[in-house]
Design a protein around this motif. Structure first.
Motif, PDB file in Angstrom:
ATOM      1  N   UNK A   1      31.087  62.655  16.501  1.00 13.54           N
ATOM      2  CA  UNK A   1      30.867  63.812  17.361  1.00 13.54           C
ATOM      3  C   UNK A   1      31.333  63.456  18.764  1.00 13.54           C
ATOM      4  N   UNK A   2      32.288  64.211  19.276  1.00 11.51           N
ATOM      5  CA  UNK A   2      32.871  63.922  20.582  1.00 11.51           C
ATOM      6  C   UNK A   2      32.961  65.200  21.396  1.00 11.51           C
ATOM      7  N   UNK A   3      32.458  65.146  22.608  1.00  7.58           N
ATOM      8  CA  UNK A   3      32.697  66.185  23.600  1.00  7.58           C
ATOM      9  C   UNK A   3      33.403  65.537  24.777  1.00  7.58           C
ATOM     10  N   UNK A   4      34.432  66.180  25.284  1.00 13.56           N
ATOM     11  CA  UNK A   4      35.150  65.591  26.417  1.00 13.56           C
ATOM     12  C   UNK A   4      35.644  66.664  27.359  1.00 13.56           C
ATOM     13  N   UNK A   5      35.703  66.270  28.605  1.00  9.02           N
ATOM     14  CA  UNK A   5      36.269  67.104  29.663  1.00  9.02           C
ATOM     15  C   UNK A   5      37.456  66.346  30.244  1.00  9.02           C
ATOM     16  N   UNK A   6      38.622  66.976  30.225  1.00 10.99           N
ATOM     17  CA  UNK A   6      39.850  66.345  30.693  1.00 10.99           C
ATOM     18  C   UNK A   6      40.394  67.123  31.886  1.00 10.99           C
TER      19      UNK A   6
END
Length: 253
Positions: A3-8
């Motif tokens: 499970x991955x959440x990312x802000x780029x």
């Protein structure tokens, strides 16, 4: 990593924010996040059975993460380790897109995967359940055991919470860890059908998974600001009591 959440490139202070859970069988031998003794330029946890990893970074700013694509009907018992896709990238200086171009022709020999590679400024995505390589757009993304941004309930709920928690100048890692420790399960009507049966679909629909022999073993939060200062936190859980210990690393890349 499952499970991955990312802000780029989507925050006034941090160019990259990652909040992720690793789900794995409890008996699989694992080392907590550290600079690897045999490759001290790499920081991350490590799978001690295949020597790869689910998420790690290099001191030069290279970053890589992998999740499994859930397809129990097509498991290959002799497939190579998907964790090596992460560590191999971190040990090269090949551009992320070129690295994935080298992986794509042989991607079918692996069990299902979603692979993110790049650096703290740009990331590229490849799955062996989708043709082509994708450069991630700036913004917020969620990834679990289907394709990138597939609207599973925990991805949709998690992206909404993640966006609200980072909508401020300073991001509190503790808030993100609390977000990741969410045991809420999806309603049956919203569950995907990945061939594992309804009981297992319910269990896997939580952001933080608990079961007798499989579940979330650690959580990771990584913050990279525009001056390339990295804060890397890993929280490892006791699988009996779910008490935890947290490791913290800071470096410039």
């Amino acid at each position: 990593m499952c499970l991955i959440f990312l802000s780029l490139n989507n925050h006034p202070k941090y160019k990259l924010i990652v909040a992720a859970n690793r789900d794995e069988f409890y008996q699989r031998k694992t080392a907590a996040a550290e600079f690897w003794p045999d490759h001290p330029e790499i920081l991350g946890g490590r799978d001690l059975e295949a020597s790869g990893t689910w998420m790690a970074m290099n001191k030069n700013g290279r970053v890589a993460l992998v999740t499994n694509y859930r397809d129990l009907n097509n498991l290959k018992q002799t497939a190579p380790s998907r964790g090596a896709l992460v560590s191999d990238f971190l040990l090269t200086d090949i551009h992320a897109n070129d690295y994935l171009q080298g992986i794509e022709p042989k991607a079918s020999v692996y069990n299902g995967f979603n692979l993110l590679v790049g650096n703290t400024d740009e990331l590229y995505y490849l799955s062996n359940y989708k043709r082509g390589i994708e450069k991630l757009n700036n913004g917020i993304h969620g990834l679990s055991n289907a394709l990138l941004n597939t609207p599973w309930p925990k991805i949709e709920r998690g992206k909404e919470h993640f966006a609200s928690f980072i909508d401020k100048q300073d991001v509190d890692p503790e808030v993100l860890f609390n977000m990741l420790y969410n045991e809420e399960r999806a309603a049956d009507a919203l569950l995907p059908d990945t061939g594992v049966g309804i009981e297992r679909e319910r269990m896997l629909s939580a952001m933080f998974i608990k079961s007798p022999n499989y579940g979330t073993r650690c959580s990771t939060v990584m913050l990279v600001n525009h001056n390339n200062h990295v804060q890397y936190y890993e929280r490892v859980y006791d699988l009996q009591t779910f008490a935890y210990s947290t490791r913290t690393y800071e470096l410039f890349v």
